[in-house]
Write a protein that holds these residues in place. Structure first.
Motif, short mmCIF file in Angstrom:
data_model
loop_
_atom_site.label_atom_id
_atom_site.label_comp_id
_atom_site.label_asym_id
_atom_site.label_seq_id
_atom_site.Cartn_x
_atom_site.Cartn_y
_atom_site.Cartn_z
N VAL A 45 35.13 50.72 49.99
CA VAL A 45 35.66 50.43 48.66
C VAL A 45 36.29 49.04 48.66
O VAL A 45 36.08 48.26 47.73
CB VAL A 45 36.66 51.52 48.21
N LYS A 46 37.00 48.71 49.71
CA LYS A 46 37.64 47.39 49.81
C LYS A 46 36.59 46.27 49.78
O LYS A 46 36.74 45.28 49.07
CB LYS A 46 38.48 47.30 51.08
N GLN A 47 35.52 46.44 50.55
CA GLN A 47 34.44 45.44 50.57
C GLN A 47 33.80 45.31 49.19
O GLN A 47 33.49 44.21 48.73
CB GLN A 47 33.36 45.82 51.60
N TYR A 48 33.59 46.43 48.52
CA TYR A 48 32.98 46.43 47.20
C TYR A 48 33.87 45.71 46.19
O TYR A 48 33.40 44.90 45.39
CB TYR A 48 32.70 47.86 46.75
N GLU A 49 35.16 46.01 46.22
CA GLU A 49 36.09 45.36 45.29
C GLU A 49 36.13 43.85 45.53
O GLU A 49 36.17 43.07 44.59
CB GLU A 49 37.48 45.98 45.42
N GLU A 50 36.09 43.42 46.80
CA GLU A 50 36.06 42.00 47.12
C GLU A 50 34.76 41.36 46.62
O GLU A 50 34.77 40.25 46.10
CB GLU A 50 36.21 41.78 48.63
N MET A 51 33.66 42.08 46.76
CA MET A 51 32.36 41.60 46.29
C MET A 51 32.38 41.43 44.76
O MET A 51 31.91 40.42 44.24
CB MET A 51 31.27 42.60 46.71
N GLN A 52 32.94 42.41 44.06
CA GLN A 52 33.02 42.35 42.61
C GLN A 52 33.92 41.19 42.16
O GLN A 52 33.60 40.48 41.21
CB GLN A 52 33.54 43.67 42.03
N LYS A 53 35.03 41.01 42.85
CA LYS A 53 35.96 39.92 42.54
C LYS A 53 35.27 38.56 42.72
O LYS A 53 35.40 37.68 41.87
CB LYS A 53 37.19 40.01 43.44
N LYS A 54 34.51 38.42 43.79
CA LYS A 54 33.79 37.17 44.05
C LYS A 54 32.75 36.90 42.95
O LYS A 54 32.61 35.78 42.50
CB LYS A 54 33.11 37.23 45.42
N LYS A 55 32.04 37.94 42.52
CA LYS A 55 31.07 37.79 41.44
C LYS A 55 31.73 37.30 40.16
O LYS A 55 31.20 36.45 39.46
CB LYS A 55 30.36 39.12 41.16
N LEU A 56 32.90 37.87 39.85
CA LEU A 56 33.63 37.47 38.65
C LEU A 56 34.09 36.01 38.73
O LEU A 56 34.02 35.27 37.76
CB LEU A 56 34.84 38.38 38.42
N GLU A 57 34.56 35.61 39.91
CA GLU A 57 35.02 34.23 40.11
C GLU A 57 33.84 33.26 39.97
O GLU A 57 34.00 32.19 39.39
CB GLU A 57 35.66 34.07 41.47
N GLU A 58 32.69 33.62 40.50
CA GLU A 58 31.51 32.77 40.42
C GLU A 58 30.99 32.66 38.99
O GLU A 58 30.43 31.65 38.59
CB GLU A 58 30.40 33.29 41.33
N ALA A 59 31.17 33.72 38.22
CA ALA A 59 30.69 33.73 36.84
C ALA A 59 31.58 32.91 35.89
O ALA A 59 31.13 32.49 34.83
CB ALA A 59 30.61 35.17 36.32
#
Length: 105
Positions: free
Chosen positions: A90-104
């Motif tokens: 879950v922690k890895q997924y949340e970090e992945m989602q956060k990175k996607k949002l920052e890139e967008a």
């Protein structure tokens, strides 16, 4: 009794929905994606992406074995011909989602 009632519900679902429900239930998954990539061959060729706290502290191979264990009956009966597995905590997924949002942004 509980597993019997789950299996009865699975009988009316599509194979993808059944597989998703199995993974969600057995792995206490936070997020599951099942993509059917089946071509002309018999049996499904699928890609699964599973996010679960149960993966915390486990090596990738251990996580994949956990997913394979859940799908074993579907692999043995030919429902699934091949599976590609991606897993995250879950922690890895949340970090992945956060990175996607920052890139967008």
């Amino acid at each position: 009794f509980f597993s019997l009632s789950i299996m009865s519900a699975f009988d009316t679902m599509s194979d993808e929905a059944t597989i998703k429900a199995l993974l969600e239930t057995k792995l206490e998954a936070h997020h599951v994606e099942v993509i059917n990539c089946t071509g002309a061959c018999s049996g499904m060729k699928i890609e699964v992406f599973v996010v679960s706290e149960l993966f915390e502290g486990k090596k990738i191979i251990e996580r994949q074995r956990m997913v394979n264990d859940v799908l074993n009956d579907k692999l043995e009966d030919g429902t699934i011909h091949a599976v590609t597995i991606k897993t995250k905590t879950v922690k890895q997924y949340e970090e992945m989602q956060k990175k996607k949002l920052e890139e967008a942004s």
